[in-house]
Scaffold this active site. Structure first.
Site, short mmCIF file in Angstrom:
data_model
loop_
_atom_site.label_atom_id
_atom_site.label_comp_id
_atom_site.label_asym_id
_atom_site.label_seq_id
_atom_site.Cartn_x
_atom_site.Cartn_y
_atom_site.Cartn_z
N CYS A 137 15.09 52.48 83.17
CA CYS A 137 16.07 53.40 83.73
C CYS A 137 15.36 54.31 84.72
O CYS A 137 14.25 54.77 84.44
CB CYS A 137 16.68 54.22 82.58
SG CYS A 137 17.89 55.43 83.11
N GLU A 168 25.08 51.31 83.17
CA GLU A 168 25.55 52.41 84.02
C GLU A 168 26.77 53.11 83.43
O GLU A 168 26.87 54.34 83.48
CB GLU A 168 25.85 51.91 85.44
CG GLU A 168 24.67 51.28 86.16
CD GLU A 168 23.37 52.06 86.05
OE1 GLU A 168 23.42 53.30 86.01
OE2 GLU A 168 22.31 51.43 85.98
N HIS A 173 25.90 55.62 80.92
CA HIS A 173 25.47 56.92 81.46
C HIS A 173 26.65 57.88 81.60
O HIS A 173 26.49 59.09 81.46
CB HIS A 173 24.81 56.75 82.83
CG HIS A 173 23.35 56.41 82.79
ND1 HIS A 173 22.42 57.18 82.14
CD2 HIS A 173 22.66 55.37 83.34
CE1 HIS A 173 21.22 56.64 82.29
NE2 HIS A 173 21.33 55.53 83.00
ZN ZN Z 1 19.81 54.28 83.44
#
Ligand code: ZN
Length: 183
Positions: free
Chosen positions: A110, A154, A157
Site C-alpha cells: 500500500c 481501494e 480504504h
Molecule cells: Zn492501500
C-alpha cells in the site's frame, strides 16, 4: 501533480475514517482530484517519471490516502490478458461478489504503508463494481484476478480498512478459506 509528499501514511486517523459519499454530479473540484489521482498512478508506473519524482509504483489510490475523506478511488492496472483498467470512480460499490476467495501469493502492499506486512489477504475472486466516472456517467465493471483485488483494496480504504486488517494474525500464510477481517 501529486507526489509521495501528498500520500498520507498509516497512523493518520483519516485512513481509519469511513469516507463520505461524493455529491453527484461530481463537482469540478472532485473531478480534478480524480484526474490527479489517476495521473499519479500513471506517472508512478512510468520508470522515468517514477525516478525523477521518486514515486513508488502504485496500481490504485483512494482519496483518503491524499487526505480527502470522500468516496473516490483511482485504479490503473492491467489484467492477465493485457487488458488495461484505467479509471477513477466516485462512490464505488461492490454490488455482487463470488463466494470463492482469492489472494495475491506475495501478499499486498500500500502506498500508505512504508513497511512490508507479510501475510495473505483474502479477497473475493470475482466482483461487480458500480460507480460514477469522471464524466459523471454510470459505470459497471465485472472484475476478476488482479483488477478485482485492487478495486477491493481501494474500496476498503473508503471504509477505513487497511489490507493487513484482513490478514489472519495467528496463521498469516494459511490460504484463506473465506473472506475474513481479523481486528
Ligand atoms: Zn492501500
Amino acid at each position: 501533480m501529486l507526489t509521495m509528499k501528498d500520500i498520507i501514511r498509516e497512523g493518520d486517523p483519516i485512513l481509519r475514517q469511513v469516507a463520505k459519499e461524493v455529491s453527484l454530479p461530481p463537482r469540478q473540484e472532485d473531478v480534478e482530484t480524480a484526474k490527479k489521482m489517476l495521473e499519479f498512478l500513471i506517472h508512478s508506473q512510468n520508470p522515468e517519471m517514477a525516478q525523477k519524482y521518486h514515486l513508488r509504483p502504485g496500481v490504485g489510490l483512494a482519496a483518503p490516502q491524499i487526505g480527502i475523506s470522500k468516496r473516490l478511488i483511482a485504479v490503473h492496472v492491467t489484467d492477465d490478458n493485457g487488458k488495461l483498467y484505467s479509471v477513477a470512480l466516485f462512490n464505488p460499490k461492490i454490488v455482487s461478489h463470488s463466494v470463492q476467495v482469492t489472494y495475491l501469493e506475495g501478499g499486498e502492499g500500500c502506498l500508505s504503508v512504508d513497511r512490508p506486512v507479510p501475510g495473505l489477504v483474502p479477497r473475493y475472486a470475482k466482483i461487480t463494481v458500480r460507480g460514477i466516472d469522471h464524466k459523471g456517467e454510470k459505470v459497471e465493471l465485472k472484475l476478476k484476478g488482479m483488477p478485482a483485488i485492487v478495486f477491493q483494496h481501494e474500496i476498503d480504504h473508503l471504509d477505513g480498512i487497511m489490507f493487513y486488517d484482513r490478514i489472519n494474525k495467528e496463521k498469516p500464510f494459511e490460504p484463506p478459506a473465506q473472506m475474513a477481517l481479523y481486528r
